[in-house]
Design a protein around this motif. Structure first.
Motif, PDB file in Angstrom:
ATOM      1  N   THR A  47      28.981  85.845   5.309  1.00 34.11           N
ATOM      2  CA  THR A  47      28.890  86.118   6.802  1.00 34.11           C
ATOM      3  C   THR A  47      30.142  86.374   7.212  1.00 34.11           C
ATOM      4  OG1 THR A  47      26.922  84.882   6.820  1.00 34.11           O
ATOM      5  CG2 THR A  47      27.963  85.313   9.051  1.00 34.11           C
ATOM      6  N   VAL A  48      31.100  85.432   6.944  1.00 35.55           N
ATOM      7  CA  VAL A  48      32.376  85.172   7.748  1.00 35.55           C
ATOM      8  C   VAL A  48      33.231  86.391   7.459  1.00 35.55           C
ATOM      9  CG1 VAL A  48      34.702  84.012   7.749  1.00 35.55           C
ATOM     10  CG2 VAL A  48      32.434  82.899   7.950  1.00 35.55           C
ATOM     11  N   ASN A  89      40.967  85.558   6.877  1.00 32.11           N
ATOM     12  CA  ASN A  89      39.451  85.460   6.732  1.00 32.11           C
ATOM     13  C   ASN A  89      39.000  84.510   5.758  1.00 32.11           C
ATOM     14  OD1 ASN A  89      39.006  87.075   8.895  1.00 32.11           O
ATOM     15  ND2 ASN A  89      38.931  88.826   7.557  1.00 32.11           N
ATOM     16  N   THR A  90      39.735  84.267   4.737  1.00 31.00           N
ATOM     17  CA  THR A  90      39.333  83.308   3.874  1.00 31.00           C
ATOM     18  C   THR A  90      39.590  81.815   4.394  1.00 31.00           C
ATOM     19  OG1 THR A  90      41.573  83.419   2.808  1.00 31.00           O
ATOM     20  CG2 THR A  90      39.855  84.930   1.850  1.00 31.00           C
ATOM     21  N   VAL A  91      40.764  81.600   4.879  1.00 33.16           N
ATOM     22  CA  VAL A  91      40.916  80.135   5.474  1.00 33.16           C
ATOM     23  C   VAL A  91      39.903  79.971   6.705  1.00 33.16           C
ATOM     24  CG1 VAL A  91      42.732  80.792   7.193  1.00 33.16           C
ATOM     25  CG2 VAL A  91      42.770  78.544   5.932  1.00 33.16           C
ATOM     26  N   CYS A  92      39.561  81.022   7.423  1.00 30.12           N
ATOM     27  CA  CYS A  92      38.614  80.860   8.477  1.00 30.12           C
ATOM     28  C   CYS A  92      37.397  80.569   8.069  1.00 30.12           C
ATOM     29  CB  CYS A  92      38.574  82.393   9.387  1.00 30.12           C
ATOM     30  SG  CYS A  92      39.712  82.138  10.449  1.00 30.12           S
ATOM     31  N   ALA A  93      36.958  80.957   6.589  1.00 29.06           N
ATOM     32  CA  ALA A  93      35.552  80.718   6.395  1.00 29.06           C
ATOM     33  C   ALA A  93      35.449  79.242   5.622  1.00 29.06           C
ATOM     34  CB  ALA A  93      35.541  81.559   5.038  1.00 29.06           C
ATOM     35  N   MET A  94      36.842  78.634   5.508  1.00 29.12           N
ATOM     36  CA  MET A  94      36.945  77.314   5.158  1.00 29.12           C
ATOM     37  C   MET A  94      36.789  76.496   6.475  1.00 29.12           C
ATOM     38  SD  MET A  94      39.939  77.118   2.222  1.00 29.12           S
ATOM     39  CE  MET A  94      40.067  75.463   2.508  1.00 29.12           C
ATOM     40  N   LYS A 130      24.001  78.061  13.701  1.00 25.52           N
ATOM     41  CA  LYS A 130      25.221  77.421  13.581  1.00 25.52           C
ATOM     42  C   LYS A 130      26.493  78.133  12.848  1.00 25.52           C
ATOM     43  CE  LYS A 130      25.843  72.597  12.167  1.00 25.52           C
ATOM     44  NZ  LYS A 130      25.587  71.419  11.541  1.00 25.52           N
ATOM     45  N   ILE A 131      25.940  78.832  11.836  1.00 23.11           N
ATOM     46  CA  ILE A 131      27.185  79.956  11.405  1.00 23.11           C
ATOM     47  C   ILE A 131      28.035  80.539  12.449  1.00 23.11           C
ATOM     48  CG2 ILE A 131      27.802  81.413   9.717  1.00 23.11           C
ATOM     49  CD1 ILE A 131      25.758  80.576   7.744  1.00 23.11           C
ATOM     50  N   MET A 132      27.097  81.279  13.237  1.00 20.14           N
ATOM     51  CA  MET A 132      27.646  82.148  13.953  1.00 20.14           C
ATOM     52  C   MET A 132      28.320  81.471  15.206  1.00 20.14           C
ATOM     53  SD  MET A 132      27.099  85.247  13.066  1.00 20.14           S
ATOM     54  CE  MET A 132      27.900  85.936  14.537  1.00 20.14           C
ATOM     55  N   ALA A 133      27.697  80.079  15.651  1.00 18.62           N
ATOM     56  CA  ALA A 133      28.446  79.219  16.358  1.00 18.62           C
ATOM     57  C   ALA A 133      30.007  78.960  15.931  1.00 18.62           C
ATOM     58  CB  ALA A 133      27.878  78.038  16.897  1.00 18.62           C
ATOM     59  N   GLY A 134      30.121  78.585  14.568  1.00 19.22           N
ATOM     60  CA  GLY A 134      31.282  78.318  13.975  1.00 19.22           C
ATOM     61  C   GLY A 134      32.239  79.394  13.818  1.00 19.22           C
ATOM     62  N   ILE A 135      31.637  80.712  13.505  1.00 19.07           N
ATOM     63  CA  ILE A 135      32.693  81.757  13.711  1.00 19.07           C
ATOM     64  C   ILE A 135      33.214  82.021  14.893  1.00 19.07           C
ATOM     65  CG2 ILE A 135      32.530  84.433  13.425  1.00 19.07           C
ATOM     66  CD1 ILE A 135      30.195  83.800  11.106  1.00 19.07           C
ATOM     67  N   ASN A 175      38.083  89.069  -1.207  1.00 21.45           N
ATOM     68  CA  ASN A 175      38.077  87.976  -0.356  1.00 21.45           C
ATOM     69  C   ASN A 175      36.854  87.032  -0.606  1.00 21.45           C
ATOM     70  OD1 ASN A 175      40.490  88.531   0.904  1.00 21.45           O
ATOM     71  ND2 ASN A 175      39.616  89.260   2.511  1.00 21.45           N
ATOM     72  N   LEU A 176      35.666  87.645  -0.690  1.00 15.57           N
ATOM     73  CA  LEU A 176      34.554  86.944  -0.854  1.00 15.57           C
ATOM     74  C   LEU A 176      34.755  86.260  -2.357  1.00 15.57           C
ATOM     75  CD1 LEU A 176      31.726  89.856  -0.349  1.00 15.57           C
ATOM     76  CD2 LEU A 176      32.007  87.748   0.928  1.00 15.57           C
ATOM     77  N   THR A 177      35.238  86.696  -3.223  1.00 14.40           N
ATOM     78  CA  THR A 177      35.217  85.761  -4.485  1.00 14.40           C
ATOM     79  C   THR A 177      36.228  84.913  -4.399  1.00 14.40           C
ATOM     80  OG1 THR A 177      35.063  87.896  -5.982  1.00 14.40           O
ATOM     81  CG2 THR A 177      36.091  85.987  -7.011  1.00 14.40           C
ATOM     82  N   ALA A 178      37.441  84.958  -3.488  1.00 16.63           N
ATOM     83  CA  ALA A 178      38.281  83.848  -3.162  1.00 16.63           C
ATOM     84  C   ALA A 178      37.835  82.785  -2.506  1.00 16.63           C
ATOM     85  CB  ALA A 178      39.616  84.398  -2.785  1.00 16.63           C
ATOM     86  N   ALA A 179      36.984  83.092  -1.503  1.00 13.75           N
ATOM     87  CA  ALA A 179      36.488  82.157  -0.639  1.00 13.75           C
ATOM     88  C   ALA A 179      35.467  81.259  -1.324  1.00 13.75           C
ATOM     89  CB  ALA A 179      35.559  82.936   0.454  1.00 13.75           C
ATOM     90  N   GLN A 180      34.594  81.966  -2.304  1.00 12.71           N
ATOM     91  CA  GLN A 180      33.625  81.201  -2.976  1.00 12.71           C
ATOM     92  C   GLN A 180      34.329  80.046  -4.028  1.00 12.71           C
ATOM     93  OE1 GLN A 180      30.248  83.416  -4.361  1.00 12.71           O
ATOM     94  NE2 GLN A 180      30.394  84.545  -2.511  1.00 12.71           N
ATOM     95  N   LYS A 181      35.356  80.657  -4.685  1.00 12.01           N
ATOM     96  CA  LYS A 181      36.293  79.646  -5.301  1.00 12.01           C
ATOM     97  C   LYS A 181      36.927  78.632  -4.573  1.00 12.01           C
ATOM     98  CE  LYS A 181      37.456  83.142  -9.048  1.00 12.01           C
ATOM     99  NZ  LYS A 181      38.426  84.056  -9.531  1.00 12.01           N
ATOM    100  N   MET A 182      37.045  78.853  -3.278  1.00 13.10           N
ATOM    101  CA  MET A 182      37.644  77.717  -2.562  1.00 13.10           C
ATOM    102  C   MET A 182      36.662  76.685  -2.057  1.00 13.10           C
ATOM    103  SD  MET A 182      40.161  80.119   0.117  1.00 13.10           S
ATOM    104  CE  MET A 182      41.405  81.235  -0.678  1.00 13.10           C
ATOM    105  N   GLY A 183      35.299  77.041  -2.387  1.00 13.00           N
ATOM    106  CA  GLY A 183      34.352  76.103  -2.260  1.00 13.00           C
ATOM    107  C   GLY A 183      33.500  76.268  -1.150  1.00 13.00           C
TER     108      GLY A 183
END
Length: 420
Positions: free
Chosen positions: A296-297, A395-400, A73-78, A280-288
């Motif tokens: 992964t993303v 990549n951070t907003v794409c992770a969202m 599912k994650i890869m499909a979303g990516i 970016n990893l830290t920021a993405a996790q802070k974004m929820g």
């Protein structure tokens, strides 16, 4: 300030060398061609490594995707998010070039005379069906042909298949995956060694090019840079906000811009998507964004998702189309430019100035001569910082967006409630 200067010292060195080469070309004119062999040396060195570099880097990136949670599912979303945002960037970039052509008003007479060795008619082949053209575009009928830089797209297809097969064989494929990762590291080190010569090589080649083409091409680079800055501002502030809204509504916009500064500043300061991964990893996790999705993303995006590079790809193709007098207004040309620019965003290396693979892809697909490589390499250098900003922070907003695809519409509200 010291960190900024240290991060950009090589970029400044390249720009200085190109500037000096341009000045020498203006002063000495055609006589500057005497230093062209020094530029050819740099080109040949890069041509020597481009095939193994493409194979190892792409195969390794794909092969390292095993063992991830909720992989399917994650890869499909990516795939959906990466393809959609890259396609949007390609369309915006092309629209920008139609509104503000970087070579508009430039006298191309002398340029066309020098480039007369390239005859678009020679690039035309016998009439074949659309299906046959697609087959020939993505595949070749002999493995040995993959070792030619003229078949870059076919090599990319093979590299993706090789990486997927390696990942799917799991434990038995692990030695091969390790070999690919090691091979990538070795090839990148070879490139870094060659790049020590880049200021001399590009400076000399640029001197010869300006000496033959005349200083009028310099205005084209200036206009290209201005256009790119405009596209960067539009995409960063407007489209990143739109993506954050799609991902999490108003709360998504707030949480994205609350934590967007550190990855953005790091991207500009380091000029490297790879170096920005930890922030970016830290920021993405802070974004929820859940940990498994972020992990992964972000790393995968650093190698395969580069909207800033898509913009750069559009500008490079349009620049070459203008130089060689090719029509870019036909539907076929527009679709080709969009498609190749889209691919350029997927094959760019996650290193400062890592546009060599994408540039070779452009030359290979459109049949431009290898000698045109330094001409678009200059574009890579001057847009490096803003391109990295879009590539990395995107990549951070794409992770969202991927989280919205995997977790559902109210994922952010659940995350905010859990941490309240």
């Amino acid at each position: 300030m010291k960190r900024f200067l240290k991060s950009y010292q090589f970029t400044f060195l390249l720009l200085s060398a190109i500037l000096l080469g341009g000045i020498a070309g203006v002063l000495f004119g055609p006589k500057a061609a005497i230093v062209k062999p020094l530029g050819d040396l740099f080109l040949n060195l890069m041509f020597m490594v481009i095939i193994p570099l493409v194979f190892f880097s792409i195969s390794s990136a794909i092969a390292s995707m095993d063992g991830m949670k909720r992989l399917g599912k994650i890869m499909a979303g990516i795939v959906i998010v990466f393809l959609t945002t890259a396609a949007v960037a390609a369309v915006i970039g092309l629209a920008g070039t139609f509104l503000f052509n970087p070579l508009a008003g430039t006298d191309l007479t002398s340029i066309k005379e020098v480039m007369d060795s390239f005859d678009p008619a020679e690039a035309e082949t016998e009439k074949v069906s659309l299906a046959a053209q697609l087959v020939n575009t993505f595949t070749i009928n002999d493995f040995s042909l993959l070792l030619s830089k003229s078949n870059m797209l076919q090599l990319i297809v093979f590299s993706i298949l090789f990486g997927l097969a390696t990942a799917m064989t799991k434990e038995k494929g692990k030695p091969v995956a390790d070999f690919l990762a090691s091979g990538t590291a070795v090839m990148m080190k070879i490139v870094s060694i060659i790049m020590y010569y880049a200021p001399i090589g590009l400076g000399c080649y640029f001197a010869a090019v300006i000496g033959e083409l005349g200083p009028q091409i310099l205005s084209g680079y200036a206009r290209t840079f201005v256009l790119y800055l405009g596209l960067t501002a539009l995409y960063y502030f407007v489209f990143f906000t739109l993506y954050a809204f799609i991902a999490g509504g108003k709360d998504g916009v707030k949480v994205f811009w609350k934590h967007a500064a550190p990855p953005s500043i790091t991207a500009i300061a380091t000029c490297s998507s790879a170096a920005s991964i930890p922030v970016n990893l830290t920021a993405a996790q802070k974004m929820g964004v859940p940990k498994d999705i972020a992990e992964t993303v972000i790393p995968l995006g650093a190698n395969t998702h580069k909207d800033g590079s898509v913009f750069g790809g559009v500008l490079k193709v349009v620049f070459l189309f203008a130089l060689f007098g090719k029509d870019m207004t036909s539907l076929t040309s527009i679709l080709a430019i969009l498609g190749v620019s889209f691919l350029v965003g997927a094959v760019m290396g996650a290193i400062p100035g890592g546009g060599m693979i994408g540039e070779m892809l452009i030359l290979s697909v459109f049949g431009f001569p290898p000698e045109a490589l330094p001409i678009i390499a200059v574009i890579s250098t001057i847009i490096d910082a803003p391109a990295t900003l879009l590539n990395s922070t995107g990549n951070t907003v794409c992770a969202m967006l991927v989280t919205r695809f995997v977790e559902g519409k109210h994922w952010l509200q659940r995350q905010m409630s859990a941490h309240a």
